[in-house]
Design a protein around this motif. Structure first.
Motif, short mmCIF file in Angstrom:
data_model
loop_
_atom_site.label_atom_id
_atom_site.label_comp_id
_atom_site.label_asym_id
_atom_site.label_seq_id
_atom_site.Cartn_x
_atom_site.Cartn_y
_atom_site.Cartn_z
N LYS A 141 10.07 10.93 -70.14
CA LYS A 141 11.29 11.99 -69.73
C LYS A 141 10.88 13.26 -70.46
CE LYS A 141 14.66 8.73 -68.26
NZ LYS A 141 15.91 8.07 -68.54
N ASN A 142 11.54 14.34 -69.96
CA ASN A 142 11.21 15.71 -70.56
C ASN A 142 12.40 15.70 -71.75
OD1 ASN A 142 13.32 16.31 -69.28
ND2 ASN A 142 12.01 18.05 -67.80
N ALA A 143 12.67 17.10 -72.29
CA ALA A 143 13.74 17.28 -73.28
C ALA A 143 15.10 17.21 -72.63
CB ALA A 143 13.38 18.67 -73.79
N VAL A 147 13.21 12.32 -65.49
CA VAL A 147 11.79 11.81 -65.45
C VAL A 147 10.67 12.60 -65.17
CG1 VAL A 147 10.45 9.90 -64.23
CG2 VAL A 147 12.74 9.74 -64.66
N VAL A 148 9.48 12.59 -66.08
CA VAL A 148 8.35 13.40 -65.53
C VAL A 148 6.83 12.67 -65.70
CG1 VAL A 148 9.47 15.50 -66.61
CG2 VAL A 148 8.13 13.90 -68.06
N ASN A 149 6.98 11.55 -66.31
CA ASN A 149 5.70 10.48 -66.26
C ASN A 149 4.55 11.41 -66.45
OD1 ASN A 149 7.13 8.10 -66.05
ND2 ASN A 149 7.44 8.40 -63.78
N PRO A 463 4.80 18.66 -57.96
CA PRO A 463 6.31 18.44 -58.21
C PRO A 463 6.51 18.91 -59.72
CG PRO A 463 4.86 16.53 -57.39
CD PRO A 463 3.99 17.38 -57.56
N THR A 464 7.54 19.17 -59.59
CA THR A 464 8.48 19.65 -61.07
C THR A 464 9.61 18.66 -61.38
OG1 THR A 464 9.47 21.45 -60.00
CG2 THR A 464 7.53 22.26 -61.40
N MET A 523 5.64 18.47 -63.83
CA MET A 523 5.60 19.38 -64.70
C MET A 523 7.16 19.80 -64.95
SD MET A 523 2.58 21.82 -63.03
CE MET A 523 3.62 22.50 -61.84
N ASP A 524 7.42 20.66 -66.28
CA ASP A 524 8.48 21.51 -66.27
C ASP A 524 8.49 22.52 -65.44
OD1 ASP A 524 9.61 19.38 -68.04
OD2 ASP A 524 9.19 20.22 -69.76
N PRO A 525 9.47 22.98 -64.82
CA PRO A 525 9.44 24.04 -64.07
C PRO A 525 9.25 25.33 -64.89
CG PRO A 525 11.86 22.90 -63.90
CD PRO A 525 10.97 22.27 -64.99
N GLY A 526 8.37 26.09 -64.18
CA GLY A 526 7.90 27.42 -64.77
C GLY A 526 7.02 27.17 -65.92
#
Ligand code: SF4
Length: 1011
Positions: A141-143, A147-149, A463-464, A523-526
């Motif tokens: 998971k991101n901050a 879910v980001v895997n 995908p983000t 990815m995280d957006p941006g």
């Protein structure tokens, strides 16, 4: 009976005399006697492809007793006609070079030398390293808790050196590991081409193809020295010139391209938009545009929304806190049915064409001349020559390469040419379009297969984290148009995306599990995971290990002093290469104590192009098969074999030991061994169950005949939808076609419809529906590309099979654009809907005469203690440096610097400077000088030449110097990389670094020494 040159050689040289030459009906006995002594007698002949520029010259390789004994140009390859430049002519010596890596080499942490290891030992240890790092650092998971895997601490860099099939298995492996720091040479050579050309026309590729340049009435070469860097291009430009075309070269320095052009115009590096903006103003003021084309096929008549504005260099919507534009301020005005409002009379003040007219009204001759350094007379000469093509029966082509892309306004440089081509109606026609001369050998194919963090194969956005389900993702990226005449081809994205997931995960991808969407890293957006950021994070200890195949970043990435220090910080590194280079041997570079470098390095010897089979795609999108002509030298292996083995070894470890989030690896449908032919079939795609389409039954396992048959229900697979149709049950592997036959219509425009295969669906000239009028009649019948005749299209494969616009069921010609029209006003890019002149990140000017905004306000600037930028007009660094390639060396030169003949021709680092600057600096031709910037310095031999002249910029004399970017410290031992002085600043859309303009100073070296 006639026999082709190639057939003749084959008959004589390949030991086939027993076939009976007399049956040819000609007496060849004298030649036969001579042929007995030919060096190629008894040799096996195979076709390969030159591994350097994107002309992709086909070559005939002769091998005997397992050794390559001859390489020559293939006369049947339409682009080259058998020609080769110096690099292609050196292929035999490069393949047989004693400098080749032939054994796996291992460098332990702190070791001072390489040791030989066997493949098994290396692969086992590499797989263990990857798994350990992945298990330790994998982020579920991101901050924000989404879910980001993904795995951030491991990177992959490279490689445009691989075939399309190798790229396909590589991409699948990288995503399975969860790697997001994933990039290759397209980033640093042509990444702006895709967003720029796609924003204009719908697709990001060169619009026409090499031999089409012979059809042009005017060729404007800008940002390219194609006679030297894409030599086969010039064959066709010469042909056009011989037929009367005007060829114009606009470039900072005089070169062989300039010498063969009708005229050359020098320009200060980094000011192309100013010059092209002036041309747009000239066309509009003089009403030189092709009105019927502009009104019907472009978005000139669309109404721009009221929120849009442009003031003093800034577009509406700038968010200073975020340093970004809110692009919703650039939206078109729509009616209550969702249709874009239009005024086909072009009178409305908010019509795109009027907004554009207003925007470029500032680009008058005085201002353009004072910024670019081009005299007003020369500006008018260029404008007049090129704008004469704005007539239905005329065609003009733009030709560009890295001279446009490698700027902080790289995307908008290209967009500016797109605006001009739309105004003049130079799109879709023979001799028109924009020739993006791609850089590396298969950079077109590896871009299609997306060895880039931001895309998945086939131009799907990665995908983000904000799209947690497949439905979310597809809703966000599947455009809708309310206009029934717009094909809006990307509405098919769900079919292509689902087929990609089916290709990656096979039977494990089901409707119930979103076809495995959760296994794709988010990815995280941006967020930016490209080269500049990878090295910055590496420098800041955030990246621990990585894979680097066929890439030399320690030579080729800007600010190499920092890049090399960052590389030292890695714990482990896997490299696949053909030769040693500045990246493989970074740990033992001059001035560094290897004992203090902790990196464990696995150096894997790679097979060279003629030692493996597969396809590559030239700049014109021709997908061509190359054959394995000899076994790989020594113990070297193809990169495809390496990737497949690494992935399978990691998978075996997960199956045996378990570990963190193993599903993307263990559930992958992945080949057990690498077979290019089998992968080519996977790339095309299969039916995954029996399916009936249009009354025809396709059985499970059959190849899908074309992407129009791909489905979003899981019944089809395809690794890269744009290549679907290239390998069919009926015709087999179409990339192997060698048929040169043409209809008279095709012969007239140098179209070779049966040679190899071209994406999409064998269409040779993109947007060709724009080459005909509303009734399907060619604007230029003499050079017709397609024509609507007796209820069907004839000629090239039409870009959309529907009837022409004026007929029942007719559609707009730009089928990939949501609204079906090409775009002057492009609301999708990061730095504005129109190209605007901004100064480079480092500039000798203190003001920008076009606005109060000096630099691209959203350019990417890397910040660290090693990333200083000179102030505007910094007196310590008053000279503009531009960089370029050479005919004899390719890119970082890591291969070609091993060719004795190539090195003899271009043996050392040099800097070109004008006589005036040399006099000012007290430097004589041939003396050693230091070139210095705020990032560092490098040493070069001064080449004092008339090819570079001082510029008069805003009333003052300013100097420009040029340096090749192909040298490095490993060999020859005279001069290191130019990138010791270049800047870590990037275009806001793609982060391509600004290699082509930074500030330096030059002075005589007090002692000749290695830096
Ligand atoms: S480098 Fe380019 S032009 Fe030269 S031989 Fe190779 S493909 Fe042809």
């Amino acid at each position: 009976m006639s026999v082709s040159r190639r057939g003749f050689i084959k008959l004589l040289g390949a030991g086939t005399a027993a076939m009976g030459l007399s049956r040819l009906g000609i007496d060849l006995s004298p030649t036969q006697a001579y042929a007995a002594g030919l060096k190629i007698e008894g040799a096996k002949e195979s076709i390969s492809i030159c591994p350097f520029c994107s002309c992709c010259c086909n070559v005939l390789v002769h091998a005997k007793d397992g050794k390559i004994i001859s390489v020559e140009g293939d006369p049947d390859y339409p682009v080259s006609g058998g020609g080769l430049c110096a690099k292609g002519a050196s292929l035999k010596s490069l393949h047989n070079s004693p400098e080749r890596l032939t054994k796996p080499l291992y460098r332990a942490p702190g070791a001072t030398k390489w040791v030989e290891k066997d493949w098994d030992w290396m692969m086992e240890r590499i797989a263990g390293r990857i798994k350990d790092q992945r298990d330790k650092d994998f982020k579920a998971k991101n901050a924000s808790g989404a879910v980001v895997n993904r795995l951030e601490s491991v990177f992959h860099l490279g490689s445009s050196q691989v075939s399309n099939e190798e790229a396909a298995v590589l991409h699948q492996m990288i995503r399975a590991f969860g790697i997001v720091h994933f990039d290759h040479q397209a980033r640093i050579c042509h990444s702006p081409s895709v967003p720029a050309l796609a924003e204009c026309f719908g697709r990001g590729a060169m619009t026409n193809h090499y031999s089409d340049l012979a059809n042009s009435d005017a060729v404007l070469i800008m940002g390219s020295n194609c006679a030297e860097h894409h030599p086969m291009t010039f064959r066709w430009i010469n042909m056009a010139k011989e037929k009367g075309a005007v060829v114009v070269h606009v470039d900072p320095k005089f070169s062989r391209t300039s010498a063969r052009s009708t005229f050359h115009v020098p320009i200060r590096s980094g000011t192309d938009i100013a010059m092209l903006g002036g041309m747009i103003k000239y066309i509009l003021e003089k009403k030189l545009f092709f009105e019927e084309f502009v009104v019907n096929y472009t978005n000139a008549s669309f109404l721009v929304g009221e929120k849009y504005s442009f003031k003093d260099g800034m577009f509406a919507g700038f968010d200073a806190a975020k340093g970004k534009y809110d692009k919703s301020a650039w939206a078109f005005e729509k009616d209550d049915k969702g249709m874009v409002k239009r005024d086909k009379t072009l009178k409305h003040p908010r019509c795109v064409i009027n907004v554009m007219r207003e925007h470029y009204s500032r680009y008058d001759l005085d201002k353009v001349s004072s910024v670019t350094g081009v005299s007003k007379a020369d500006l008018l000469k260029v404008y007049e020559a090129y704008c004469a093509t704005g007539k239905p029966d005329k065609a003009g082509a733009f030709v560009y390469a890295l001279g446009w892309t490698q700027h902080s306004v790289g995307v908008q440089n290209i967009r500016a040419s797109g605006l001009i081509q739309q105004l003049l109606g130079n799109v879709g026609n023979a001799g028109g379009g924009i020739a993006a001369l791609r850089g590396e050998p298969n950079v077109q194919g590896t871009t299609d297969h997306a060895l880039l963090y931001g895309y998945l194969p086939g131009y799907h956005n990665t995908p983000t984290a904000n799209y947690q389900t497949l439905g979310d993702y597809l809703r966000a990226y599947t455009p809708k148009s309310a206009d029934p005449m717009s094909v809006n081809w990307w509405q098919n994205r769900p079919k292509y995306f689902t087929s990609l997931l089916k290709s990656w995960y096979g039977d494990n991808a089901t409707k119930e599990n979103d076809f495995g969407y959760s296994w794709v890293p988010k990815m995280d957006p941006g967020e930016d995971y490209s080269h500049l950021y990878i090295f910055d994070r590496m420098y800041k200890d955030q990246i621990k290990g990585g894979l680097c195949f066929g890439h030399n970043p320690c030579q080729s990435i800007p600010n190499s002093n920092k890049v090399r220090k960052a590389w030292d910080k890695l714990d482990w590194l896997v490299i696949g290469e053909v030769f040693h280079n500045e990246t493989t041997d970074n740990w033992r570079r001059p001035g560094v104590d290897p004992k203090k470098v902790k990196t464990e390095v696995f150096l894997l010897p790679s097979a060279y192009r003629a030692e493996k089979a597969g396809t590559v795609s030239n700049s014109g999108r021709w997908q061509m098969w190359h054959y394995k002509c000899a076994e790989p030298l020594g113990k070297s292996r193809s990169m495809g074999e390496m990737f497949v083995e690494v992935m399978n070894r990691v998978r075996d470890l997960y199956l045996k030991e378990g570990g963190t989030f193993p599903e993307p690896i263990t559930k992958a449908d992945y080949p057990k061994t690498f077979d290019a032919e089998a992968v080519a079939r996977r790339v095309n795609g299969f039916f995954t169950r029996d399916v009936e389409i249009g009354g025809k039954l396709y059985k499970k396992g059959q190849l899908v005949p074309g992407f129009a048959n791909l489905k979003d229900d899981g019944s089809t697979s395809s690794t890269c939808w744009v290549y679907c149709g290239g390998y069919t049950e009926e015709a087999g592997n179409l990339s192997k076609r060698r048929d040169l036959t043409q209809t008279p219509m095709q012969a007239k425009i140098h179209l070779f419809p049966k040679f190899a295969w071209v994406w999409p669906m064998d269409r040779r000239i993109l947007y060709n529906r724009a080459s005909v009028d509303l009734n399907g009649k060619p604007y230029n019948p003499e050079k017709a590309v397609i024509e609507w005749k007796d209820g069907k299209w004839v000629g090239d494969v039409p870009d959309g099979g529907q009837p022409p616009m004026a007929m029942k069921g007719g559609v707009y010609p730009f089928i990939m654009q949501t609204e079906g029209h090409s775009q002057f006003f492009g609301p999708g890019r990061e730095d504005g809907p129109f190209p605007e002149h901004y100064e480079p990140a480092e500039t000798p000017l203190k003001v920008n005469p076009f606005s109060g905004q000096m630099h691209n306000p959203v350019m990417k600037v890397i910040k660290s203690d090693m990333d200083q930028l000179a102030k505007n007009g910094d007196p310590r660094f008053p000279i503009v440096l531009t960089t370029y390639s050479l005919t004899e060396h390719w890119c970082s030169g890591s291969e070609t610097r091993n060719g004795p003949a190539l090195l003899e021709a271009e043996p050392q680092q040099y800097v070109e400077m004008s006589h005036e600057l040399a006099k000012e600096k007290g430097v004589k031709n041939g003396e050693v000088v230091i070139v210095e910037s705020l990032r560092g310095k490098t040493q070069a031999v001064a080449m004092v030449t008339v090819r570079v002249k001082p510029f008069t910029i805003m009333g003052k004399t300013m100097h420009l110097v040029g340096m090749p970017f192909c040298f490095g410290w490993t060999k020859p031992k005279c001069g290191d990389t130019t990138n010791r002085v270049t800047v870590s600043v990037g275009d806001p859309n793609t982060s391509i670094p600004e290699y082509k303009a930074c500030l330096v100073n030059v002075y005589k070296a007090t002692k000749v020494t290695e830096l």
